[in-house]
Scaffold this active site. Structure first.
Site, short mmCIF file in Angstrom:
data_model
loop_
_atom_site.label_atom_id
_atom_site.label_comp_id
_atom_site.label_asym_id
_atom_site.label_seq_id
_atom_site.Cartn_x
_atom_site.Cartn_y
_atom_site.Cartn_z
N GLY A 97 2.55 1.95 10.92
CA GLY A 97 3.50 3.06 10.80
C GLY A 97 4.24 3.39 12.09
N HIS B 216 -9.58 0.95 5.34
CA HIS B 216 -8.25 1.10 5.96
C HIS B 216 -8.39 2.02 7.18
CE1 HIS B 216 -4.13 2.34 6.60
NE2 HIS B 216 -3.77 1.24 5.96
N GLY C 255 2.94 -1.24 4.27
CA GLY C 255 2.89 0.18 3.95
C GLY C 255 4.28 0.68 3.61
N GLY C 256 4.93 1.30 4.60
CA GLY C 256 6.23 1.94 4.40
C GLY C 256 7.24 1.12 3.60
N SER D 98 3.50 -2.30 10.27
CA SER D 98 4.95 -2.31 10.42
C SER D 98 5.61 -3.62 9.95
CB SER D 98 5.35 -2.00 11.87
OG SER D 98 4.92 -0.69 12.21
N ASN E 159 0.86 -1.19 0.00
CA ASN E 159 0.00 0.00 0.00
C ASN E 159 0.90 1.24 0.00
OD1 ASN E 159 -1.83 2.03 0.52
ND2 ASN E 159 -2.38 1.30 2.58
N TRP E 160 0.97 1.90 -1.15
CA TRP E 160 1.87 3.06 -1.26
C TRP E 160 1.29 4.30 -0.58
CZ3 TRP E 160 3.51 2.82 -7.19
CH2 TRP E 160 4.30 1.68 -7.39
N LYS E 161 0.03 4.24 -0.19
CA LYS E 161 -0.65 5.39 0.44
C LYS E 161 -0.47 6.63 -0.45
CE LYS E 161 -0.20 3.16 4.88
NZ LYS E 161 -0.05 3.25 6.31
N GLU F 49 -5.29 -5.31 10.82
CA GLU F 49 -4.25 -4.29 10.98
C GLU F 49 -4.50 -3.55 12.30
OE1 GLU F 49 -2.30 -2.98 7.13
OE2 GLU F 49 -4.16 -1.84 7.23
N GLU G 166 -6.76 4.41 8.18
CA GLU G 166 -6.63 5.85 7.88
C GLU G 166 -7.94 6.40 7.30
OE1 GLU G 166 -3.01 5.38 5.65
OE2 GLU G 166 -2.01 4.85 7.53
#
Ligand code: PGA
Length: 249
Positions: free
Chosen positions: A172, A95, A232-233, A211, A9-11, A166, A97
Site C-alpha cells: 500500500g 497477512h 491489493g489496491g 504495490s 485481495n479486496w481487503k 509481501e 495486516e
C-alpha cells in the site's frame, strides 16, 4: 511449469452495489486465461455474492482470514468450514495486516494454516519483513522464523500451499521491490522449503505482493522466480486487475 497465480485481495472494501459492478466488469473484461489461476479475496460477508457471480467463470475465490475451529462459541469469527461451504478453494493466512493490526502471532497463524489444509483448501501464507528489519539485515531470519513456525506440526506442510512474499514496506505504499530483489528472496525461500522437503520445493508456488499494479506486473511476472502476484489496491479496479491478468495470457 507452474501456472502463475493472480490473486486480488479486496481487503475491507466494497459494498453490494460496487461489488456487483466490479464483478460484472471482471466477467466482461477477463480474457481466456490458460496461463494463470485467478483468485479473488472479497470481504467474507460478500462471498455468497461473489460465488453466485463467478461460479460459471474460471475465477476462483477465497477467504481473507479464518478461525481454526470448525464451529462453536467464537463470536464474530468465520470458520474454515464456512469458507469451504462458500466454495472457497484458497485462504489467506498471516497477512501482514493480520500480524500487525490484529497482533496475530506465529502460533495462531500456524493453527490457521494447518486448519485450512486439513479442510482440503490451499492456504496462501503471507510472510515479509518490515523496513526496519530489512535495514538491519534481518530479512532472511524473519522469513525463516515465519516459515519454520509452520513446519513444527508437519514437515510436508508446504505441499499444496502457496507462499506470498509481501515485504511490509511495499504494501500500500507504492514502493515495489525490484524483480531482482524479489528473485533473490524467492530463491532463499525456495531453498528453505527444500531444506524441509526437496519435493515440495519444486511444487510450492512463491508469489509476490506489495504495490503490484498493471504498470509493474509484466516485469514481475516475467521473472521465473516469481510464480504470481497478490494484488491489493489495484484489484479493486477491474480494468487494472484484468490488465495484470492479461500480461501473461
Ligand atoms: P497492495 O496490497 O497491492 O495495495 O500494496 C497488497 C497486499 O496487501 O496483499
Amino acid at each position: 511449469m507452474r501456472k502463475k497465480i493472480i490473486a486480488g485481495n479486496w481487503k475491507m472494501n466494497g459494498q453490494t452495489s460496487s461489488i456487483n459492478t466490479l464483478l460484472d466488469e471482471l466477467k466482461e473484461l477477463t480474457p481466456n486465461t490458460e496461463n494463470s489461476i485467478n483468485i479473488i479475496f472479497p470481504p467474507a460477508i460478500y462471498l455468497q455474492q461473489v460465488k453466485e457471480a463467478l461460479s460459471a467463470t474460471s475465477f476462483k475465490w477465497g477467504g481473507q482470514n479464518t478461525y481454526p475451529q470448525d464451529k462453536g462459541a467464537y463470536t464474530g469469527e468465520i470458520s474454515t468450514v464456512m469458507l469451504r461451504d462458500m466454495g472457497c478453494q484458497y485462504v489467506l493466512v498471516g497477512h501482514s495486516e493480520r500480524r500487525h493490526i490484529f497482533a496475530e502471532n506465529e502460533k495462531i497463524i500456524a493453527e490457521k494454516f494447518h486448519h485450512v489444509k486439513e479442510h482440503g483448501m490451499i492456504p496462501i501464507v503471507c510472510i515479509g519483513e518490515t523496513l526496519e528489519q530489512r535495514e538491519q539485515g534481518q530479512t532472511e531470519s524473519i522469513l525463516k522464523s515465519q516459515l519454520l513456525s509452520l513446519v513444527e506440526a508437519d514437515s510436508r506442510c508446504f505441499n499444496n500451499s502457496v507462499i506470498a512474499y509481501e515485504p511490509v514496506w511495499a504494501i500500500g505504499t507504492g514502493k515495489t521491490a525490484y524483480p531482482e530483489q524479489i528473485g533473490e528472496v524467492h530463491q532463499y525461500i525456495r531453498n528453505l522449503v527444500a531444506s524441509v522437503n526437496k519435493e515440495d520445493a519444486e511444487s510450492t508456488a512463491i508469489i509476490y505482493g506489495g504495490s503490484v499494479t498493471e504498470k509493474n506486473a509484466s516485469a514481475l511476472l516475467a521473472s521465473a522466480d516469481i510464480d504470481g502476484v497478490l494484488v491489493g489496491g489495484a484489484s479493486l479496479n477491474a480494468q487494472q486487475f484484468v490488465e495484470i491478468i492479461t500480461c501473461i495470457n
